[in-house]
Design a protein around this motif. Sequence first.
Motif, PDB file in Angstrom:
ATOM      1  N   ALA A   1     -35.535 -29.208 -18.348  1.00 53.93           N
ATOM      2  CA  ALA A   1     -34.564 -29.689 -19.328  1.00 53.93           C
ATOM      3  C   ALA A   1     -33.968 -28.520 -20.101  1.00 53.93           C
ATOM      4  O   ALA A   1     -32.766 -28.452 -20.351  1.00 53.93           O
ATOM      5  CB  ALA A   1     -35.236 -30.666 -20.288  1.00 53.93           C
ATOM      6  N   LEU A   2     -34.822 -27.578 -20.431  1.00 54.74           N
ATOM      7  CA  LEU A   2     -34.398 -26.451 -21.254  1.00 54.74           C
ATOM      8  C   LEU A   2     -33.511 -25.487 -20.477  1.00 54.74           C
ATOM      9  O   LEU A   2     -32.522 -24.988 -20.971  1.00 54.74           O
ATOM     10  CB  LEU A   2     -35.668 -25.734 -21.711  1.00 54.74           C
ATOM     11  CG  LEU A   2     -35.652 -25.047 -23.047  1.00 54.74           C
ATOM     12  CD1 LEU A   2     -35.287 -26.000 -24.159  1.00 54.74           C
ATOM     13  CD2 LEU A   2     -37.026 -24.473 -23.299  1.00 54.74           C
ATOM     14  N   LEU A   3     -33.878 -25.229 -19.229  1.00 53.51           N
ATOM     15  CA  LEU A   3     -33.167 -24.218 -18.442  1.00 53.51           C
ATOM     16  C   LEU A   3     -32.144 -24.829 -17.497  1.00 53.51           C
ATOM     17  O   LEU A   3     -31.537 -24.132 -16.709  1.00 53.51           O
ATOM     18  CB  LEU A   3     -34.148 -23.386 -17.611  1.00 53.51           C
ATOM     19  CG  LEU A   3     -35.250 -22.645 -18.328  1.00 53.51           C
ATOM     20  CD1 LEU A   3     -36.035 -21.812 -17.343  1.00 53.51           C
ATOM     21  CD2 LEU A   3     -34.683 -21.754 -19.412  1.00 53.51           C
TER      22      LEU A   3
ATOM     23  N   PRO B   1     -32.991 -35.018 -25.926  1.00 57.60           N
ATOM     24  CA  PRO B   1     -31.667 -34.447 -26.171  1.00 57.60           C
ATOM     25  C   PRO B   1     -31.457 -33.093 -25.492  1.00 57.60           C
ATOM     26  O   PRO B   1     -30.588 -32.353 -25.901  1.00 57.60           O
ATOM     27  CB  PRO B   1     -31.693 -34.254 -27.685  1.00 57.60           C
ATOM     28  CG  PRO B   1     -33.116 -33.868 -27.962  1.00 57.60           C
ATOM     29  CD  PRO B   1     -33.975 -34.534 -26.913  1.00 57.60           C
ATOM     30  N   LEU B   2     -32.250 -32.755 -24.456  1.00 52.98           N
ATOM     31  CA  LEU B   2     -32.101 -31.430 -23.861  1.00 52.98           C
ATOM     32  C   LEU B   2     -31.303 -31.430 -22.557  1.00 52.98           C
ATOM     33  O   LEU B   2     -30.547 -30.521 -22.284  1.00 52.98           O
ATOM     34  CB  LEU B   2     -33.488 -30.810 -23.583  1.00 52.98           C
ATOM     35  CG  LEU B   2     -34.377 -30.491 -24.779  1.00 52.98           C
ATOM     36  CD1 LEU B   2     -35.676 -29.837 -24.309  1.00 52.98           C
ATOM     37  CD2 LEU B   2     -33.663 -29.546 -25.735  1.00 52.98           C
ATOM     38  N   GLY B   3     -31.503 -32.443 -21.749  1.00 50.98           N
ATOM     39  CA  GLY B   3     -30.899 -32.445 -20.413  1.00 50.98           C
ATOM     40  C   GLY B   3     -29.384 -32.477 -20.454  1.00 50.98           C
ATOM     41  O   GLY B   3     -28.780 -33.215 -21.240  1.00 50.98           O
ATOM     42  N   SER B   4     -28.744 -31.659 -19.587  1.00 50.92           N
ATOM     43  CA  SER B   4     -27.294 -31.504 -19.714  1.00 50.92           C
ATOM     44  C   SER B   4     -26.546 -32.787 -19.372  1.00 50.92           C
ATOM     45  O   SER B   4     -25.502 -33.068 -19.939  1.00 50.92           O
ATOM     46  CB  SER B   4     -26.808 -30.342 -18.861  1.00 50.92           C
ATOM     47  OG  SER B   4     -27.234 -30.492 -17.538  1.00 50.92           O
ATOM     48  N   ALA B   5     -27.089 -33.603 -18.447  1.00 50.10           N
ATOM     49  CA  ALA B   5     -26.383 -34.841 -18.120  1.00 50.10           C
ATOM     50  C   ALA B   5     -26.421 -35.819 -19.299  1.00 50.10           C
ATOM     51  O   ALA B   5     -25.541 -36.671 -19.432  1.00 50.10           O
ATOM     52  CB  ALA B   5     -26.987 -35.486 -16.876  1.00 50.10           C
TER      53      ALA B   5
END
Lengths: 424, 167, 308
Positions: free
Chosen positions: A327-329, A372-376
């Motif tokens: 999620a972070l990267l 709230p981390l994942g880009s999608a």
Amino acid sequence: MTLAVGFVGIVALILIGVPVVAALGTVGLAQAWWDGLPLSAAAQSVYHGLDSFTLLAIPLFVLTGEILHRSGAAERLVRFVTMLVGWLPGGLGMSVVASTMLFSGLSGSVNADAAAIGSTMIPPMAKAGYRRPWAAAIVAAASGTGILIPPSITMIVLGTVAQISIRDLFLAALIPAAVVAVAKGVVIYFYAKYVEPTGERVEVTAAALGRAAVSAMLPLGAPVIILGGILAGIFTATEAAAVAVLYAVLLAVGYRSVSRSDWGTILVNAGRISGVVLSLVGVAQLLAFMLAYDQVGVELADWTSQFTGNYLVFVTILMILFWILGALLDGIPALVVLIPLFLPLAAQAGMGELHFAIFSLAVFGISLVTPPLGSASFIVTGLAKIRVVDLIRPMLPFMAVMFATILLLAYVPAFSEWLPSLVR
Amino acid sequence: MRAALRAVTLAENILIGLLLIGIVAVILAQVFFRYALSQPLSWSTEVATGLLLYVAFVGFAIGVRDNAHVTLNLYERRLSDRGRRVVRSVELVFLGGVLLALGVGTVQYISEQRDVTTPAGLPLWTILLAIPLGSALGLLHVVVELIAPQPLPDEVSAEVDLVGGGV
Amino acid sequence: SRHPGGGGGATTIRLGDDVAEDNPEIAAERWFGDQVKSLTGGKYEVKVFPNATLGDSNRMNEQVRSGTLQMSKSLFSNLTAFDKRLGVLSLPYAFAKPEDGFTALSGPLGDECKKILDGVGLTVLSWFYTGTRNVYNTKRPVHGAADLKGLRLRVPQNPVTVDSFNALGAQATPLPATEIYSALQQGVIDGAENNPIYYVSSKQVEEAKHWSWTRHQLGVDVLMVSKKFFAEQPADVQDALVQAGKLTQDHERELWNTQTDIFVKKAQDAGATSNDDVDVASMQTALKPVFDKYRPTFGDLMKLLPVA
Ligand code: NA
Ligand code: NA
């Protein structure tokens, strides 16, 4: 510099808003400097990390996705699928899941899936009485599974890094992807009946269904050509991507739906997205190289090997680590760094490489849609015009289903290994 | 300066378009020659992977230009315009630093390995040149954006063409 | 630490290789490390990085040249990236039998190659022997040039080998090594050529069951130390490295031969069939134009080949 300092550095930089590529690059370069390596060695890592024929599939599948999105081919798919299941309770939600499966069979990128299907389907869902956060969650959840549906760029990068046959990966992921999609459909159905009542009014007549089917026929042919050509030995996975571009161009020309200036936009968009993704891959390779150079892999292996005897503990550690870092990267960089480190450990724990690969991909798929981390998760909340935090609660039932699939993947090797074993 | 910048933008767009078309053409030719003519090409994979490096780094620069690199915007919406400006500048400084290091590193790399050729006989530097080229373009956008920033967008856009990650 | 290997007492020599952990060459390299350690009284320590952990062969060779990596082991043919003349050993049937190759490499041919490599910053410590290369495929046993006709055969991305197999009637298909297994499995290619150990350990034996002892090429790998690093070391350490390299050269050959027998057996157990009746003369006739084509490129090195 130790692994811990480097890792904290990356996380801190990303959290303050530094682009992932710059955060990874900064820490990779700092580590190289610390080890007394010249800048040329860092540049060399990036170059050789990208010097791969397999990675060519990235710009090609991105380009295919862009063309199909802008030529209206994606919409044709959605319309057809909506006719098929749209009249059920929760039917629009189910058609999101089904169309995402089909569209991601063309596009290769979870974010492109979320954007293409979300922009087409969130407005009609809202009109049919879906609460916006619920509609957004359905799109996010559906696109998280796109990572398992060929052609998936993440899958191609994983195959490159771990040297696993792309064809086997494509096949191994199909059953898990289908199972998790059906499970999501069931969730949507029960929520529509008991928790989130919706009021679909999709009129289905035989004639309309027929028209929709005919209109979707050619876009539906694309995945058939891609997988068929690979299985028949006509082209490799990378070459299939170029054939897919050709097919998409022919469709767009046939539909006369793409104007001259649209073609320019398509190319620039595809180039930009490819640049963003490829630079992440290249810079992540620098970091992966530094980890190998400093033998961090060996240390990590020593530490983790104490758990390989206990499968449950090992799999849980893997799942949590991959989930958070993914999620972070943003998936791919995490994969480039983590897979080579953990592949031998997974083997020690009794996980075959294909089994481990599909398990990891499924976890990264969850990462990308985890708010709230994942880009999608940003994309769908942007499309639904809600806050990212509002997505957390409606995502919970889908996260539960996705994690249940992961457990199934972890404990039942045949779930992923059976289908590819048939074509040996 | 704006006119010059527009020219650079146009040049970058044309370049990336040609690069992508080039890759598609080379790989289709590879399939065609092997499968239809039974005369596999010996140079096609090398040329295509060489073009890939150009796509990566010219695309990197375009990503800087269009503010499209994958970023975790956790709190930006709650900041004042001034605060967002500061965050953006920090982003740009880090991007610029990495671009500069990779660009300079590749120039060193080229000078160390001047005489290296690929198996098909292509000089390695013709491929490696992609990195300093992309770095220079990217740095140009970093510098322009630092001294004469574009107006900030109202909100984080979710359009597919601004989406780079999640693949 | 700001410098590689600092901290402890011993200086670390990193040695990168792209073959798998269980390859006899890795055992030879670890053995080389033991020799270096004892010859330097424990002042130097060799850390072997197998499995391309530090990158593929070309990348490691570049690092060795620039001195950021101290040692690597590479396919001889990969070194043509630095000088085209080194393609000479890729000529099929350059040696009638492996022993002729060993003799040539210990004589003027080897010295000339060492001189070229030294000129690009690579100091040769040992010539490793990796058996002979042979054709294997999914279609049929190869008894001579005629059986190669129309076979889509993967070859390394090396113009000499491409031209050679095209001259033999095959469709030489250059592919990166990482793509071979998939391509065989998919049927994009019909076969490839390599040594028995690679054939089995890369799992390609599962897909391509016909192994033919064509022995068309002598497998030579090169164990190299960075010239830059080497020059910075005191004379006694330089001597120790050279000495360890010499000892390892013989040791590796024994290891390789022992392992080859084991892997040939493994190939049989995996269901591969083999034939050892290849009509070499038919191959050599077909290859004549290739020798002529490359004579100008390889120059004096070609004159040092026993067969040319
Ligand atoms: Na996909
Ligand atoms: Na993210």
